[in-house]
Design a protein around this motif. Structure first.
Motif, PDB file in Angstrom:
ATOM      1  N   THR A  44       0.682  -1.206  -0.043  1.00 56.60           N
ATOM      2  CA  THR A  44      -0.018  -0.013  -0.052  1.00 56.60           C
ATOM      3  C   THR A  44       0.923   1.230   0.006  1.00 56.60           C
ATOM      4  O   THR A  44       1.890   1.390   0.647  1.00 56.60           O
ATOM      5  N   VAL A  45       0.370   2.241  -0.670  1.00 55.90           N
ATOM      6  CA  VAL A  45       0.977   3.631  -0.820  1.00 55.90           C
ATOM      7  C   VAL A  45       0.255   4.835  -0.395  1.00 55.90           C
ATOM      8  O   VAL A  45      -0.904   4.790  -0.821  1.00 55.90           O
ATOM      9  N   THR A  46       0.880   5.706   0.560  1.00 56.02           N
ATOM     10  CA  THR A  46      -0.071   6.726   0.910  1.00 56.02           C
ATOM     11  C   THR A  46       0.689   8.023   0.745  1.00 56.02           C
ATOM     12  O   THR A  46       1.787   8.247   1.425  1.00 56.02           O
TER      13      THR A  46
ATOM     14  N   GLY B  48      -4.036   8.207   7.102  1.00 60.02           N
ATOM     15  CA  GLY B  48      -4.043   8.350   5.515  1.00 60.02           C
ATOM     16  C   GLY B  48      -4.793   6.836   5.142  1.00 60.02           C
ATOM     17  O   GLY B  48      -4.426   5.972   5.440  1.00 60.02           O
ATOM     18  N   LYS B  49      -5.146   6.967   3.929  1.00 61.78           N
ATOM     19  CA  LYS B  49      -6.125   6.287   3.263  1.00 61.78           C
ATOM     20  C   LYS B  49      -5.255   4.849   3.206  1.00 61.78           C
ATOM     21  O   LYS B  49      -5.509   3.803   3.549  1.00 61.78           O
ATOM     22  N   GLY B  50      -3.979   4.878   2.485  1.00 59.90           N
ATOM     23  CA  GLY B  50      -3.239   3.766   2.328  1.00 59.90           C
ATOM     24  C   GLY B  50      -3.133   3.139   3.545  1.00 59.90           C
ATOM     25  O   GLY B  50      -2.692   1.579   3.477  1.00 59.90           O
ATOM     26  N   LEU B  51      -2.647   3.839   4.433  1.00 56.82           N
ATOM     27  CA  LEU B  51      -2.289   3.110   5.827  1.00 56.82           C
ATOM     28  C   LEU B  51      -3.604   2.316   6.487  1.00 56.82           C
ATOM     29  O   LEU B  51      -3.400   1.407   7.198  1.00 56.82           O
TER      30      LEU B  51
ATOM     31  N   VAL C 196      -1.659  -1.055  -3.932  1.00 57.60           N
ATOM     32  CA  VAL C 196      -2.882  -0.030  -3.719  1.00 57.60           C
ATOM     33  C   VAL C 196      -2.305   1.348  -3.540  1.00 57.60           C
ATOM     34  O   VAL C 196      -1.385   1.589  -2.538  1.00 57.60           O
ATOM     35  N   ILE C 197      -2.818   2.375  -4.299  1.00 59.15           N
ATOM     36  CA  ILE C 197      -2.255   3.750  -4.130  1.00 59.15           C
ATOM     37  C   ILE C 197      -3.455   4.289  -3.710  1.00 59.15           C
ATOM     38  O   ILE C 197      -4.386   4.490  -4.354  1.00 59.15           O
ATOM     39  N   SER C 198      -3.677   5.109  -2.457  1.00 53.59           N
ATOM     40  CA  SER C 198      -4.903   5.402  -1.971  1.00 53.59           C
ATOM     41  C   SER C 198      -4.583   6.622  -1.305  1.00 53.59           C
ATOM     42  O   SER C 198      -3.524   7.077  -0.259  1.00 53.59           O
ATOM     43  N   GLY C 199      -5.626   7.616  -1.556  1.00 48.16           N
ATOM     44  CA  GLY C 199      -5.698   8.865  -1.066  1.00 48.16           C
ATOM     45  C   GLY C 199      -5.100  10.184  -1.667  1.00 48.16           C
ATOM     46  O   GLY C 199      -4.773   9.934  -2.831  1.00 48.16           O
TER      47      GLY C 199
ATOM     48  N   THR D 110      -8.534   7.704  -5.632  1.00 45.22           N
ATOM     49  CA  THR D 110      -8.306   9.031  -5.576  1.00 45.22           C
ATOM     50  C   THR D 110      -9.493   9.996  -6.277  1.00 45.22           C
ATOM     51  O   THR D 110     -10.773   8.932  -6.348  1.00 45.22           O
ATOM     52  N   SER D 111      -9.335  10.900  -6.524  1.00 43.47           N
ATOM     53  CA  SER D 111     -10.461  11.897  -6.910  1.00 43.47           C
ATOM     54  C   SER D 111     -10.168  13.115  -7.781  1.00 43.47           C
ATOM     55  O   SER D 111      -8.925  13.212  -7.959  1.00 43.47           O
ATOM     56  N   GLY D 112     -11.081  13.669  -8.355  1.00 45.85           N
ATOM     57  CA  GLY D 112     -10.973  14.838  -9.130  1.00 45.85           C
ATOM     58  C   GLY D 112     -10.181  14.402 -10.601  1.00 45.85           C
ATOM     59  O   GLY D 112     -10.218  13.076 -10.948  1.00 45.85           O
ATOM     60  N   ALA D 113      -9.092  15.154 -10.957  1.00 49.07           N
ATOM     61  CA  ALA D 113      -8.608  15.093 -12.540  1.00 49.07           C
ATOM     62  C   ALA D 113      -7.538  13.792 -12.314  1.00 49.07           C
ATOM     63  O   ALA D 113      -7.287  12.968 -13.220  1.00 49.07           O
ATOM     64  N   ALA D 114      -7.248  13.433 -10.953  1.00 45.25           N
ATOM     65  CA  ALA D 114      -6.168  12.134 -10.699  1.00 45.25           C
ATOM     66  C   ALA D 114      -6.929  10.927 -11.029  1.00 45.25           C
ATOM     67  O   ALA D 114      -6.332  10.229 -11.588  1.00 45.25           O
ATOM     68  N   LEU D 115      -8.421  10.876 -10.861  1.00 45.02           N
ATOM     69  CA  LEU D 115      -8.976   9.751 -11.248  1.00 45.02           C
ATOM     70  C   LEU D 115      -8.998   9.477 -12.800  1.00 45.02           C
ATOM     71  O   LEU D 115      -8.654   8.149 -13.047  1.00 45.02           O
ATOM     72  N   ILE D 116      -9.111  10.432 -13.535  1.00 43.17           N
ATOM     73  CA  ILE D 116      -8.937  10.273 -14.847  1.00 43.17           C
ATOM     74  C   ILE D 116      -7.627   9.667 -15.202  1.00 43.17           C
ATOM     75  O   ILE D 116      -7.250   8.927 -16.358  1.00 43.17           O
TER      76      ILE D 116
END
Length: 320
Positions: free
Chosen positions: A4-6, A37-40, A134-137, A166-172
């Motif tokens: 996992t990566v945070t 943090g989400k990944g943790l 998993v890259i999360s947050g 993730t969210s926003g432009a990073a999701l695309i």
């Protein structure tokens, strides 16, 4: 092993009150404080469920020292990259009467270019031995978006499945960079794709390359759409009350387990199995006192999940 990566860790601090009254003073017990943090949080859930996991993130300043100490004590295998900037904090106020949580998330400061390169070098090294990543947050404020997309592409080049939350432009960006699976909620999906219909939004992301899009829809449960046209909805017969902070991270942990076993989710029952596990783990996280934990009654919750097929029309054209 699941890695996992945070990118933007936080020291999570949680206070509980019987009833939160805005504009008033409240006396509370001492805050629960832990590395977050989400990944943790994903790593904690995987560790609690007996999965082999390694958590990678950064830590800086006095707050980072607290994060390091708590994570050392947790028993979750991890590697922390030292950074100069202070680790951010995340403050959660849980209203027990309303069964709701108010969260204040500091933005966080982007690591230097050298620190960022060290983190992602460690990720790639660990990914070479991983069954899933998993890259999360969120990304720290000021972070270069190319760093994330480059990392996703390099991990996928190793043949390792990647889940990105993730969210926003990073999701695309994550979809186009080759992420295997994406886990937006319905608000994030609409914001990123412009689609108000969740099926259309999920198919928009799938056209960009992923195998799976899982959309969480609060009380309506979650929708899972596969690029081959399979789709199911998972929900509970009644609302699960509690602290929803960390529920999405438990869902990410469930997805990671499935990807590690079957990266393309090609088995005929793979979507149903994942949907049941993800819904149960998410509900168990809501019922637990703090993010990164599941309450122990998972077997009952798993049995209670209602799985329904959903028409996604056809396989997604253009998906690789």
């Amino acid at each position: 092993m699941i890695v996992t990566v945070t990118p933007n860790p936080a020291l999570d601090m949680t206070w509980r009150v019987d009833r939160l009254e805005p504009g008033h003073s409240h006396r509370v017990e001492a805050a629960l404080s832990r590395a977050g943090g989400k990944g943790l949080n994903v790593a904690r859930v995987l560790h609690q469920q007996g999965e082999r996991v390694t958590a990678l993130t950064t830590a800086g300043g006095a707050i980072g020292a607290e994060l390091r100490a708590e994570l050392d004590a947790s028993g979750v295998p991890h590697r922390l990259i030292p950074v100069v900037a202070d680790t951010r904090r995340s403050l959660t106020l849980v209203d027990d009467t309303a069964a709701s949580a108010t969260v204040l998330n500091e933005y966080g400061t982007a690591p230097t270019m050298t620190e960022t390169a060290e983190l992602w070098s460690a990720v790639l090294s660990a990914a070479a031995q991983a069954s899933a990543v998993v890259i999360s947050g969120s990304q720290p404020r000021g972070a270069d978006p190319v760093v994330l997309t480059t990392a996703i592409a390099e991990i996928r080049a190793l043949g390792v499945p990647v889940l990105v939350d993730t969210s926003g432009a990073a999701l695309i960006d994550a979809a186009e960079a080759g992420a295997t699976a994406l886990k937006p909620n319905h608000h994030e999906l609409a914001e990123a794709t412009g689609a108000t219909d969740v099926i259309l939004g999920a198919r928009d992301l799938l056209r960009r390359g992923p195998v799976l899009v899982l959309v969480s829809q609060a009380e309506e449960g979650m929708l899972l759409v596969h690029r081959d046209g399979r789709a199911v909805r998972a929900r509970f017969p009644e609302i699960v009350w509690g602290n929803a902070t960390g529920a999405g991270d438990a869902v990410s942990a469930a997805i990671a387990v499935s990807l590690a076993d079957d990266p393309d989710l090609a088995a005929p029952d793979a979507l149903d199995v994942l949907a049941r596990r993800a819904a149960a783990w998410g509900a168990a996280a809501v019922a637990a006192p703090q993010a990164g934990e599941l309450d122990p009654d998972i077997a009952r919750r798993t049995a209670d999940v209602i799985i329904s097929p959903v028409s996604a029309a056809s396989p997604v054209e253009g998906a690789s």
